[in-house]
Enzyme design. Sequence first.
Site, PDB file in Angstrom:
ATOM      1  CB  THR A  75      63.600  56.826  40.328  1.00 53.11           C
ATOM      2  OG1 THR A  75      61.508  56.694  41.278  1.00 53.11           O
ATOM      3  CG2 THR A  75      64.654  57.505  42.443  1.00 53.11           C
ATOM      4  CG  ASP A  76      58.449  58.252  39.829  1.00 51.15           C
ATOM      5  OD1 ASP A  76      58.999  57.649  39.847  1.00 51.15           O
ATOM      6  OD2 ASP A  76      57.767  58.814  40.265  1.00 51.15           O
TER       7      ASP A  76
ATOM      8  CB  SER B  51      60.804  63.943  39.492  1.00 50.07           C
ATOM      9  OG  SER B  51      60.581  62.322  39.084  1.00 50.07           O
TER      10      SER B  51
ATOM     11  CB  THR C  15      61.956  59.533  46.729  1.00 57.09           C
ATOM     12  OG1 THR C  15      61.262  58.815  46.330  1.00 57.09           O
ATOM     13  CG2 THR C  15      61.950  58.016  48.147  1.00 57.09           C
TER      14      THR C  15
HETATM   15  C1  SIN Z   1      60.251  60.900  42.368  1.00 58.02           C
HETATM   16  O1  SIN Z   1      60.707  60.918  41.337  1.00 58.02           O
HETATM   17  O2  SIN Z   1      60.245  62.568  42.581  1.00 58.02           O
HETATM   18  C2  SIN Z   1      59.027  60.711  43.002  1.00 58.02           C
HETATM   19  C3  SIN Z   1      59.740  59.210  43.500  1.00 58.02           C
HETATM   20  C4  SIN Z   1      60.994  58.694  43.348  1.00 58.02           C
HETATM   21  O3  SIN Z   1      62.069  59.618  43.636  1.00 58.02           O
HETATM   22  O4  SIN Z   1      61.534  57.864  43.721  1.00 58.02           O
END
Ligand code: SIN
Length: 325
Positions: free
Chosen positions: A92-93, A59, A9
């Site tokens: 984050t995921d 991710s 993100t």
């Molecule tokens: C991801 O994990 O690539 C998408 C969601 C995020 O980064 O919060």
Amino acid sequence: MLVLGTGGTIAGLAPSAAGNLGYTAAQLGIAALLDAVPGLPAVLSGDVLLSEQVAQVDSKDMSFAIWLALAQRVRHHLSQPDVRAVVITHGTDTLEETGYFLQAVLPAALIHAKPVVLTCAMRPASAQTPDGPQNLLDAVAVARTDGACGVMAVCAGVVHAGLDVQKNHTYRLDAFSSGDAGVLGHVEEGQLRLARNWPLAIAGYAHNAIDVISSETTWPQVEIVMSHAGCSGAMVDALLCQCRAGLPVRGIVVAATGNGTIHQDLEAALRRAVQAGVKVVRSTRCTNGRVLPTGASEFAHSNGLSPVKARIALMLELMLGPQAR
Ligand code: SIN
């Protein structure tokens, strides 16, 4: 200092600045992300900052190939005498899985001497008030701190050890927790306030882990099943059918209830799996706490790892041998 981009993100774009949701992750390259951080030269105070795009992925779609490439690039850069740290931008995921993986496979001598700092964002780069630029700035500040070492994650001014970090909120900017271990520190106006010791390498891991896993053509299949009310053994039996069809499942991690207890029907199926040569490890679906050995279960416990991290540990054990745990 090196910044490696992998997507997420933090590199996401939405059709309008009002869109904190409904964006597409992994759109902007790492050079563009760094250009959008005006305070960076001041924090770097003369240090050279180089960047490299290792991947461009949401991710949730993280792959073993990207993990391996990332570990190889981090090892390469940290081995250069003139590189003091590596920062990684990541979604984050699955950040907690990458953090655990890197902490497990990078040579201990390197991560005891230099830091690897993962950072991320909960809002896309196109948001009215994106959180990515501040997180990047904080990550660079942590990476430049004297004595910094080990794999860490920096998000919303909080520093977590790669071994402990866990995403525990779907929306808040401060989306991560270190659970019972507690946070590693806080970044305040570019200064790190350390709350506990820097993270060390996991004792007993093979020093040549990256070379061993890069020589494997396929990584062992390890699946996660959850124990819950009204559970059956159907998921495990389906995996065993797959084994019989020549697609061997090598390991199963159980996200068990409480202190590692398992529904009797699932437990019976797991016994069948063990008899078929599948390695079974018990973790817990509780967010905090660890499975404490009671002597009552025939299945190994996860050494305090969450199900997703226990899965990585089991894959590594199957590739590297028992010294990997
Ligand atoms: C991801 O994990 O690539 C998408 C969601 C995020 O980064 O919060």
